[in-house]
Write a protein that holds these residues in place. Structure first.
Motif, PDB file in Angstrom:
ATOM      1  N   ASP A 160       1.170  -1.813  -0.536  1.00  0.00           N
ATOM      2  CA  ASP A 160       0.353   0.031   0.001  1.00  0.00           C
ATOM      3  C   ASP A 160       0.689   1.445   0.177  1.00  0.00           C
ATOM      4  O   ASP A 160       1.971   1.336   0.511  1.00  0.00           O
ATOM      5  N   GLY A 161       0.411   2.524  -0.564  1.00  0.00           N
ATOM      6  CA  GLY A 161       0.932   3.419  -0.676  1.00  0.00           C
ATOM      7  C   GLY A 161       2.356   3.359  -1.632  1.00  0.00           C
ATOM      8  O   GLY A 161       3.066   4.557  -1.827  1.00  0.00           O
ATOM      9  N   VAL A 209      -1.913   8.802  -6.995  1.00  0.00           N
ATOM     10  CA  VAL A 209      -0.966   8.529  -5.666  1.00  0.00           C
ATOM     11  C   VAL A 209      -1.795  10.077  -5.016  1.00  0.00           C
ATOM     12  O   VAL A 209      -1.564   9.874  -3.746  1.00  0.00           O
ATOM     13  N   ALA A 210      -2.243  11.094  -5.756  1.00  0.00           N
ATOM     14  CA  ALA A 210      -2.529  11.914  -5.524  1.00  0.00           C
ATOM     15  C   ALA A 210      -4.263  12.056  -4.707  1.00  0.00           C
ATOM     16  O   ALA A 210      -4.403  12.815  -3.951  1.00  0.00           O
ATOM     17  N   GLU A 211      -4.769  11.531  -5.840  1.00  0.00           N
ATOM     18  CA  GLU A 211      -6.630  11.467  -5.767  1.00  0.00           C
ATOM     19  C   GLU A 211      -6.525  10.848  -6.105  1.00  0.00           C
ATOM     20  O   GLU A 211      -8.441  10.067  -5.225  1.00  0.00           O
ATOM     21  N   GLY A 212      -5.900   9.365  -5.314  1.00  0.00           N
ATOM     22  CA  GLY A 212      -6.836   8.192  -5.668  1.00  0.00           C
ATOM     23  C   GLY A 212      -7.679   7.802  -7.098  1.00  0.00           C
ATOM     24  O   GLY A 212      -8.293   7.104  -6.955  1.00  0.00           O
ATOM     25  N   VAL A 213      -7.206   8.761  -8.609  1.00  0.00           N
ATOM     26  CA  VAL A 213      -8.507   8.456  -9.552  1.00  0.00           C
ATOM     27  C   VAL A 213      -7.098   7.618 -10.701  1.00  0.00           C
ATOM     28  O   VAL A 213      -6.031   7.686 -10.521  1.00  0.00           O
ATOM     29  N   TRP A 214      -7.938   6.706 -10.008  1.00  0.00           N
ATOM     30  CA  TRP A 214      -6.998   5.732 -11.044  1.00  0.00           C
ATOM     31  C   TRP A 214      -7.439   5.623 -12.849  1.00  0.00           C
ATOM     32  O   TRP A 214      -8.769   6.015 -13.649  1.00  0.00           O
ATOM     33  N   ASP A 215      -6.309   5.880 -14.145  1.00  0.00           N
ATOM     34  CA  ASP A 215      -6.849   5.929 -15.055  1.00  0.00           C
ATOM     35  C   ASP A 215      -7.108   4.539 -15.783  1.00  0.00           C
ATOM     36  O   ASP A 215      -6.472   3.922 -16.083  1.00  0.00           O
TER      37      ASP A 215
END
Ligand code: GLY
Length: 375
Positions: free
Chosen positions: A325-326, A352-358
């Motif tokens: 994790d991280g 990393v910054a927003e937890g948004v996965w492309d």
């Protein structure tokens, strides 16, 4: 010492990701080893989603095409942030053939690309020579690829360092010996000099070295050596297009820069971290360059270098989450490091910054490989 996000690796991907994270208001530290070792400075800088594609690598082709689409906006934004031109060149690529077999191979490539929605134009010998008179008369046909461009990777790297610094990124020299973790979570890194950095978020972007940080899981990245030459045209005529040739078993590319430099590459050698420039490697590159573009033999031979592509078992990158994790991975970009840099930096920074996965990066997660694969 503590930081919000620790980026391990100060090459193109590490620096671009650090810049993107700092733009989001995070405190970012880049730990970087010997930059002279980095592929970022050796590479030729081709942005070549189409001519770098292999027939079996359809998911990678689509990632690479998405990466090229990102380049216009990225280069403009970077130039403004850094106050210097990152060296994007929007000149097309010519993939050329010297024999009937080579021409048949080019036709197959053209058909496959058409089926992938990427039609290319086949040029006759006459059309080729009116576009690029420096190509040898022995070359019979070519595929014109309008959107395979190039970027001067050294200018790009410098611009990224300036932009990252201006955004507040801290850079510290050092070799990361171990990624520290506790109970399945990353906690920071330990450096070879015994010092350490603590961070709850760590990005690993160490190119061909990525498998070597005492990680608690296998990371199947290995070095594939490439010898690359830099020539200077001086007063001799200069190429306008990137020219790639596949002919009689040899493969060579010639990438011109606006300032008269011509980058000639590259050998592909599975020899671990061997950094020797060899007589045979230089000979073959110069011989093949001259076969395709005879005037290149009149250029000054300015530099011979060897670097390591970070290769993975399927030639595609390893992006995003890891078993810790991280700890986020931005490794294994193999033959497409320069091209993928803007897109990968966006993907990693968003995660990393927003937890948004492309979702475009979904096929490139580490968990596509069996967990027990030896690294
Ligand atoms: N992308 C060029 C090479 O890997 O040689």
């Amino acid at each position: 010492m503590t930081t919000d996000v620790l980026v391990v690796g100060g090459g193109l991907v590490g620096t671009a990701t650090a810049w993107r994270l700092a733009q989001r208001g995070l405190d970012v530290t880049v730990v970087t080893g010997d930059l002279g070792r980095a592929a970022s400075g050796v590479a030729a800088g081709m942005l070549a989603p189409v001519t770098e594609a292999a027939f079996t690598e359809t998911p990678l082709l689509h990632l690479n095409l998405a990466a090229l689409d990102r380049w216009d906006g990225f280069a403009g934004e970077l130039a403004r942030a850094a106050g210097t031109d990152p060296g994007l060149r929007r000149h097309p690529t010519l993939s050329v053939a010297a024999t009937p077999d080579d021409a048949a191979r080019l036709r197959d490539l053209g058909r496959w690309l058409g089926a992938q929605g990427q039609p290319c134009q086949t040029l006759t010998s006459r059309e080729l020579r009116s576009r690029e008179p420096l190509v040898a008369p022995t070359v019979r046909s070519a595929l014109l690829v309008e959107r395979d461009w190039s970027c001067d990777n050294r200018r790009l790297w410098r611009a990224l360092r300036l932009a990252a610094e201006a955004a507040g990124v801290r850079t510290v020299p050092g070799t990361v010996e171990r990624v520290e973790h506790d109970d399945g979570r990353v906690t920071g890194v330990r450096l070879a000099d015994g010092s350490g950095w603590r961070a709850g978020r760590v990005v690993l972007a160490t190119g061909a070295d990525a498998g070597g940080h005492d990680l608690p899981f296998a990371l199947p990245v290995r070095p594939v050596k490439g010898q690359v030459l830099r020539l200077r045209a001086g007063a001799e005529p200069q190429l306008q297009h990137t020219v790639r040739a596949f002919s009689q078993g040899f493969e060579v590319y010639l990438v011109p820069r606006a300032d008269g430099e011509l980058v000639v590459g590259a050998t592909v050698e599975d020899r671990g971290f061997d950094d020797r420039v060899t007589a045979g490697g230089v000979y073959e590159l110069l011989r093949d360059a001259r076969r395709v573009v005879p005037v290149s033999a009149e250029y000054e031979l300015a530099e011979c270098r060897a670097g390591w592509r970070p290769a993975t078992p399927d030639n595609a990158p390893v992006l995003g989450p890891s078993p810790l994790d991280g700890l986020t991975l931005g490794v294994g970009l193999y033959r497409n490091g320069v091209l993928l840099t803007p897109l990968v930096a966006d993907v990693l920074a968003g995660w990393v910054a927003e937890g948004v996965w492309d979702e475009r990066a979904e096929p490139f997660r580490l968990d596509r490989f069996p967990a027990d694969r030896p690294s």
